[in-house]
Design an enzyme around this catalytic site. Structure first.
Site, PDB file in Angstrom:
ATOM      1  N   CYS A 228      70.804  14.802  40.778  1.00 42.90           N
ATOM      2  CA  CYS A 228      72.153  15.332  40.564  1.00 42.90           C
ATOM      3  C   CYS A 228      72.371  16.475  41.550  1.00 42.90           C
ATOM      4  O   CYS A 228      71.640  16.617  42.516  1.00 42.90           O
ATOM      5  CB  CYS A 228      72.358  15.773  39.121  1.00 42.90           C
TER       6      CYS A 228
ATOM      7  N   CYS B 189      75.211  12.587  38.153  1.00 41.57           N
ATOM      8  CA  CYS B 189      76.370  13.458  38.318  1.00 41.57           C
ATOM      9  C   CYS B 189      77.613  12.781  37.719  1.00 41.57           C
ATOM     10  O   CYS B 189      77.608  11.589  37.454  1.00 41.57           O
ATOM     11  CB  CYS B 189      76.579  13.779  39.791  1.00 41.57           C
TER      12      CYS B 189
ATOM     13  N   CYS C 153      78.443  13.342  44.035  1.00 39.36           N
ATOM     14  CA  CYS C 153      77.100  12.819  43.811  1.00 39.36           C
ATOM     15  C   CYS C 153      76.344  12.802  45.125  1.00 39.36           C
ATOM     16  O   CYS C 153      76.906  12.447  46.159  1.00 39.36           O
ATOM     17  CB  CYS C 153      77.154  11.396  43.261  1.00 39.36           C
TER      18      CYS C 153
END
Length: 167
Positions: free
Chosen positions: A9, A83, A91
């Site tokens: 993430c 994400c 992302c």
């Protein structure tokens, strides 16, 4: 056969760290779990640690780290981004000969309000990650031999929600 999985993430302080910890706890010898961020915060969110502890998941050794740490590491079998593209969160983009899947979920670290509100957001994120990791662990071994079918299964897992979170 042990498979290496990287949860990726942006900040690597909450969602990806929880996924790493859960898979480490439940994956046994089958999986090696890691997490990283494209712009790591440098520390694991205390609410993430509290949620993991409350669930009986070990937190020793968890830390916020950059995906750069994995640039020269052994190749991953699977990279899962967590994400929240729906919230316009960028992302990380990664390249390599591994399977990629997106399991987006809202960032509990972005929740403002009381400590109770924050704890509730982390509990909700944990519940989502838990359902998805359980589904990953339930995938039949032979599915890992067919990249196309595995990709489809992983992408379906990325949409799973715990029963209480289903609209």
């Amino acid at each position: 056969m042990s498979r290496s999985i990287l949860f990726l993430c942006t900040g690597n302080s909450a969602r990806s760290v929880m996924a790493e910890a859960i898979l480490r706890a439940w994956g046994g010898e089958r999986f090696m779990a890691f997490s990283a961020g494209s712009r790591p915060t440098g520390q694991v969110n205390p609410f993430a640690l509290a949620q993991l502890r409350a669930e009986g998941i070990l937190v020793a050794g968890l830390r916020s780290k950059s995906w750069d740490e994995f640039a020269d590491a052994a190749p991953m079998d699977l990279v899962i981004t967590v994400c929240d593209a729906a919230a316009a969160e960028a992302c990380p983009v990664v390249f390599g000969d591994f399977i990629r899947s997106h399991w987006g979920l809202p960032d509990p670290a972005g929740v403002e309000g009381s400590d109770a509100d924050k704890a509730a957001a982390f509990a909700h994120a944990y519940a989502i990650v838990k359902v998805r990791v359980r589904a990953l662990l339930a995938l039949p071994e032979q599915l890992w031999q067919d990249r196309r079918m595995l990709q489809q299964a992983l992408d379906r897992i990325g949409h799973l929600l715990p029963p209480a979170a289903t609209p």
